[in-house]
Write a protein that holds these residues in place. Structure first.
Motif, PDB file in Angstrom:
ATOM      1  N   ASP A   1       0.823  -1.211   0.000  1.00 41.99           N
ATOM      2  CA  ASP A   1       0.000   0.000   0.000  1.00 41.99           C
ATOM      3  C   ASP A   1       0.855   1.259   0.000  1.00 41.99           C
ATOM      4  N   PHE A   2       2.138   1.107  -0.328  1.00 43.20           N
ATOM      5  CA  PHE A   2       3.051   2.247  -0.228  1.00 43.20           C
ATOM      6  C   PHE A   2       2.600   3.402  -1.107  1.00 43.20           C
ATOM      7  N   PHE A   3       2.016   3.085  -2.266  1.00 43.73           N
ATOM      8  CA  PHE A   3       1.587   4.150  -3.171  1.00 43.73           C
ATOM      9  C   PHE A   3       0.503   5.015  -2.533  1.00 43.73           C
ATOM     10  N   ILE A   4      -0.345   4.399  -1.672  1.00 46.21           N
ATOM     11  CA  ILE A   4      -1.377   5.180  -0.986  1.00 46.21           C
ATOM     12  C   ILE A   4      -0.732   6.127   0.018  1.00 46.21           C
ATOM     13  N   LEU A   5       0.251   5.619   0.772  1.00 44.97           N
ATOM     14  CA  LEU A   5       0.954   6.469   1.728  1.00 44.97           C
ATOM     15  C   LEU A   5       1.704   7.578   1.009  1.00 44.97           C
ATOM     16  N   THR A   6       2.265   7.267  -0.169  1.00 45.59           N
ATOM     17  CA  THR A   6       2.972   8.285  -0.944  1.00 45.59           C
ATOM     18  C   THR A   6       2.025   9.392  -1.376  1.00 45.59           C
ATOM     19  N   LEU A   7       0.841   9.002  -1.863  1.00 46.90           N
ATOM     20  CA  LEU A   7      -0.150  10.003  -2.248  1.00 46.90           C
ATOM     21  C   LEU A   7      -0.583  10.831  -1.039  1.00 46.90           C
TER      22      LEU A   7
ATOM     23  N   PHE B   1      -8.737  35.637  -1.619  1.00 53.85           N
ATOM     24  CA  PHE B   1      -8.263  34.316  -2.031  1.00 53.85           C
ATOM     25  C   PHE B   1      -7.799  34.420  -3.482  1.00 53.85           C
ATOM     26  N   THR B   2      -6.483  34.440  -3.702  1.00 54.06           N
ATOM     27  CA  THR B   2      -5.931  34.693  -5.025  1.00 54.06           C
ATOM     28  C   THR B   2      -6.068  33.481  -5.942  1.00 54.06           C
ATOM     29  N   GLY B   3      -5.810  33.721  -7.249  1.00 54.61           N
ATOM     30  CA  GLY B   3      -5.869  32.630  -8.223  1.00 54.61           C
ATOM     31  C   GLY B   3      -4.876  31.534  -7.920  1.00 54.61           C
ATOM     32  N   ARG B   4      -3.698  31.885  -7.428  1.00 53.11           N
ATOM     33  CA  ARG B   4      -2.701  30.870  -7.080  1.00 53.11           C
ATOM     34  C   ARG B   4      -3.194  30.002  -5.936  1.00 53.11           C
ATOM     35  N   MET B   5      -3.819  30.634  -4.937  1.00 51.69           N
ATOM     36  CA  MET B   5      -4.377  29.866  -3.827  1.00 51.69           C
ATOM     37  C   MET B   5      -5.472  28.928  -4.328  1.00 51.69           C
ATOM     38  N   LYS B   6      -6.333  29.426  -5.210  1.00 50.41           N
ATOM     39  CA  LYS B   6      -7.425  28.610  -5.733  1.00 50.41           C
ATOM     40  C   LYS B   6      -6.896  27.416  -6.519  1.00 50.41           C
ATOM     41  N   GLY B   7      -5.857  27.643  -7.333  1.00 49.92           N
ATOM     42  CA  GLY B   7      -5.292  26.552  -8.126  1.00 49.92           C
ATOM     43  C   GLY B   7      -4.752  25.437  -7.257  1.00 49.92           C
ATOM     44  N   PHE B   8      -3.969  25.807  -6.236  1.00 53.36           N
ATOM     45  CA  PHE B   8      -3.422  24.790  -5.334  1.00 53.36           C
ATOM     46  C   PHE B   8      -4.532  24.119  -4.532  1.00 53.36           C
ATOM     47  N   ALA B   9      -5.569  24.888  -4.156  1.00 59.59           N
ATOM     48  CA  ALA B   9      -6.673  24.312  -3.389  1.00 59.59           C
ATOM     49  C   ALA B   9      -7.429  23.278  -4.221  1.00 59.59           C
ATOM     50  N   ILE B  10      -7.641  23.577  -5.506  1.00 63.19           N
ATOM     51  CA  ILE B  10      -8.319  22.626  -6.385  1.00 63.19           C
ATOM     52  C   ILE B  10      -7.483  21.359  -6.538  1.00 63.19           C
ATOM     53  N   LEU B  11      -6.170  21.525  -6.721  1.00 63.40           N
ATOM     54  CA  LEU B  11      -5.279  20.366  -6.825  1.00 63.40           C
ATOM     55  C   LEU B  11      -5.318  19.541  -5.547  1.00 63.40           C
ATOM     56  N   LEU B  12      -5.343  20.218  -4.408  1.00 61.99           N
ATOM     57  CA  LEU B  12      -5.405  19.516  -3.121  1.00 61.99           C
ATOM     58  C   LEU B  12      -6.705  18.733  -2.988  1.00 61.99           C
ATOM     59  N   LEU B  13      -7.824  19.360  -3.341  1.00 63.21           N
ATOM     60  CA  LEU B  13      -9.105  18.672  -3.244  1.00 63.21           C
ATOM     61  C   LEU B  13      -9.155  17.454  -4.148  1.00 63.21           C
ATOM     62  N   GLY B  14      -8.577  17.586  -5.365  1.00 66.03           N
ATOM     63  CA  GLY B  14      -8.527  16.441  -6.275  1.00 66.03           C
ATOM     64  C   GLY B  14      -7.709  15.293  -5.709  1.00 66.03           C
ATOM     65  N   LEU B  15      -6.565  15.620  -5.114  1.00 69.95           N
ATOM     66  CA  LEU B  15      -5.724  14.577  -4.520  1.00 69.95           C
ATOM     67  C   LEU B  15      -6.408  13.916  -3.333  1.00 69.95           C
TER      68      LEU B  15
ATOM     69  N   GLY C   1      -9.601  13.682  -2.806  1.00 72.15           N
ATOM     70  CA  GLY C   1     -10.678  12.842  -3.315  1.00 72.15           C
ATOM     71  C   GLY C   1     -10.179  11.524  -3.870  1.00 72.15           C
ATOM     72  N   PHE C   2      -9.064  11.588  -4.617  1.00 73.04           N
ATOM     73  CA  PHE C   2      -8.487  10.366  -5.173  1.00 73.04           C
ATOM     74  C   PHE C   2      -7.948   9.474  -4.069  1.00 73.04           C
ATOM     75  N   LEU C   3      -7.339  10.083  -3.065  1.00 69.61           N
ATOM     76  CA  LEU C   3      -6.827   9.319  -1.927  1.00 69.61           C
ATOM     77  C   LEU C   3      -7.969   8.643  -1.180  1.00 69.61           C
ATOM     78  N   GLY C   4      -9.090   9.358  -1.013  1.00 72.82           N
ATOM     79  CA  GLY C   4     -10.247   8.765  -0.370  1.00 72.82           C
ATOM     80  C   GLY C   4     -10.805   7.592  -1.152  1.00 72.82           C
ATOM     81  N   TYR C   5     -10.794   7.719  -2.479  1.00 76.93           N
ATOM     82  CA  TYR C   5     -11.265   6.619  -3.319  1.00 76.93           C
ATOM     83  C   TYR C   5     -10.367   5.394  -3.163  1.00 76.93           C
TER      84      TYR C   5
END
Length: 484
Positions: free
Chosen positions: A96-102, A344-358, A360-364
């Motif tokens: 399960d190392f890939f899950i811990l890495t993510l 909340f700047t565009g840079r913050m929003k971009g990283f926040a969206i990337l974080l939410l995607g990760l 969500g994928f980690l939860g899956y």
């Protein structure tokens, strides 16, 4: 005599403290490169109280988590040696190392997003270095040697009886605390029972473990007794990282220079605004409480850990002289320079969206992680044999039970469907919770169904309710046949 009374007693000309009491703590290095020891004054105020609450909660968590179990499993355990990992009681394995890495990547992105938005608040409120330093070791300093001025006096005086016994007592307590922290740290690696077992057996029974604990205790002692704020200002990579991440929209501890300048000493009854003076009375209280020895009025600095001690010190002085609080406060550079609110700047929003995607994928991945992992491998050098019109192959199986319950399973061939399984023991295989079970089976197919010398097959593992818990694709060997 209070600080303000002291100023008034000097005819309004003096500072809150004599210059000699703060001069040595401005910065941590001499121009020659020699280190300056930092002796911060004991902070007090609203933010200090909040930080103390956070620190005590985190310390309670640190010292209690090793004893907490969920379904018989440790709440948190990172046993690298035996490759046993538990997070919130759920077992994880090298597979399960890939899950811990993510998870680690998601944590890193969270830190980046948080730093872009709120600066180095993590350092001042949550970082283990800060928690142990300010909530344990610094309080030992105050308890044994006194507050800032007494510590500085003790540091300057010769090695007399007072200095010897105070320093000896403090260093002894530091060693004991470092030893306790080390033992609890090892509980996160091998578990509290194993640590108690090692301690009860003594150093001669476990010389390697004993030496490792001594080395880590020495490391903790070195960091908290001598290296101290240098960890934050010279070593910590996060401090360097913030220089890249922080911009003018980031919330940090800032000095409002527009309101504070021109700074000038306090004079009772003076109209400072009419005299062209700012609200900063140049009392240096923000400097003497700083644990990294900086002057926040010089602007944002990498050494600032956002501990808020300067905010409390400044607010206390402002209240006493009758000026508005918030001369030093949480704010963005744009808020101070342009009087614009946080956004909340565009840079913050971009990283926040990337974080939410990760996340969500980690939860899956976590939710879809199988209850069991099965592998069927042909033994090295083995081949097939033919008997009674059937071709037979031998497989070694390995079952890993990832759940907290004992599993009883059986094996079936999924594709092709006419496979027959011959067990070396019972057809019902018991796999204990959090354990690996190994064994051997033979799989046979009618000779007339095997058209290829090497054919893919799929083997399934089912529980007693007939539910498929895992499947594995491998190959089946047979005699070579010419196809026309």
């Amino acid at each position: 005599m209070s600080e303000i009374e002291e100023i008034e007693a000097r005819g309004g000309q003096g500072q809150v403290l004599d210059p000699e009491t703060y001069r040595d703590s401005i910065g941590t290095m001499e121009q020659s490169g020699k280190r300056k020891w930092v002796f911060p004054r004991k902070p007090k105020g609203k933010y200090t109280n909040y930080r103390n609450i956070v620190s005590y909660i985190l310390l309670i968590i640190y010292f209690t988590v090793p004893f907490i179990k969920i379904n018989g499993n440790p709440l948190i355990l990172f046993n690298v040696i035996d490759r046993e990992f538990f997070i919130f009681g759920q077992p994880f394995y090298p597979q399960d190392f890939f899950i811990l890495t993510l998870g680690a990547i998601a944590s890193l992105i969270f830190i980046i997003v948080f730093t872009i938005a709120f600066g180095r608040i993590f350092c001042g409120w949550i970082c283990p270095q800060t928690i142990f330093m300010e909530s344990i070791f610094r309080k030992i300093d105050y308890l044994i040697e006194g507050d800032r001025n007494r510590q500085m006096k003790l540091d300057r005086q010769e090695w007399n009886a007072e200095k010897i016994w105070k320093r000896s007592l403090k260093w002894t307590v530091f060693i004991i605390v470092s030893l306790i922290i080390t033992h609890f740290m090892f509980m996160y690696i091998v578990g509290y029972k194993e640590v108690f077992n090692i301690v009860s057996q003594g150093p001669f029974a476990n010389p390697t473990n004993f030496m490792v604990m001594i080395l880590f205790t020495a490391a903790f002692y070195f960091v908290f007794a001598w290296f101290r704020e240098q960890v934050c200002t010279l070593v910590c990579p996060y401090g360097r990282l913030q220089g890249v991440l922080i911009d003018k929209d980031t919330i940090n501890v800032f000095y409002d220079f527009k309101r504070g300048e021109n700074r000038s000493k306090w004079r009772k009854g003076e109209d400072r605004k009419a005299a062209g003076k700012g609200d900063c009375i140049d009392c240096h209280q923000c400097v003497v409480v700083c644990p990294t020895g900086i002057d926040i009025r010089d602007g944002q600095q990498l050494e600032c850990v956002n501990c808020t001690a300067c905010i409390d010190a400044c607010d206390e002085v402002m209240e006493k002289v009758g000026l508005p609080k918030g001369l030093i406060r949480y704010a963005s550079e744009n808020e101070i320079e342009k009087q614009t609110p946080f956004k909340f700047t565009g840079r913050m929003k971009g990283f926040a969206i990337l974080l939410l995607g990760l996340v969500g994928f980690l939860g899956y991945l976590l939710s879809s992680r199988g209850e069991m992992e099965a592998k069927f491998i042909k033994p090295a050098g083995s081949t097939f044999f033919v008997r009674d019109g059937k071709i037979t192959n031998t497989y070694n199986y390995t079952f890993l039970n990832k759940t907290n319950d004992k599993k009883v399973v059986t094996i079936k061939v999924i594709e092709p469907t006419h496979g027959e399984i011959i067990y070396s023991a019972s057809s019902k295989i018991t796999v204990e919770r959090d354990k690996i079970t190994k064994g051997t089976i033979n799989i046979s197919f009618p000779e007339n169904e095997m058209k290829l010398s090497k054919q893919n097959i799929t083997i399934g593992v089912y529980d007693m309710k007939g539910k498929l818990v895992d499947s594995y694709q491998t190959y089946f060997e047979g005699p070579f046949k010419l196809q026309f």
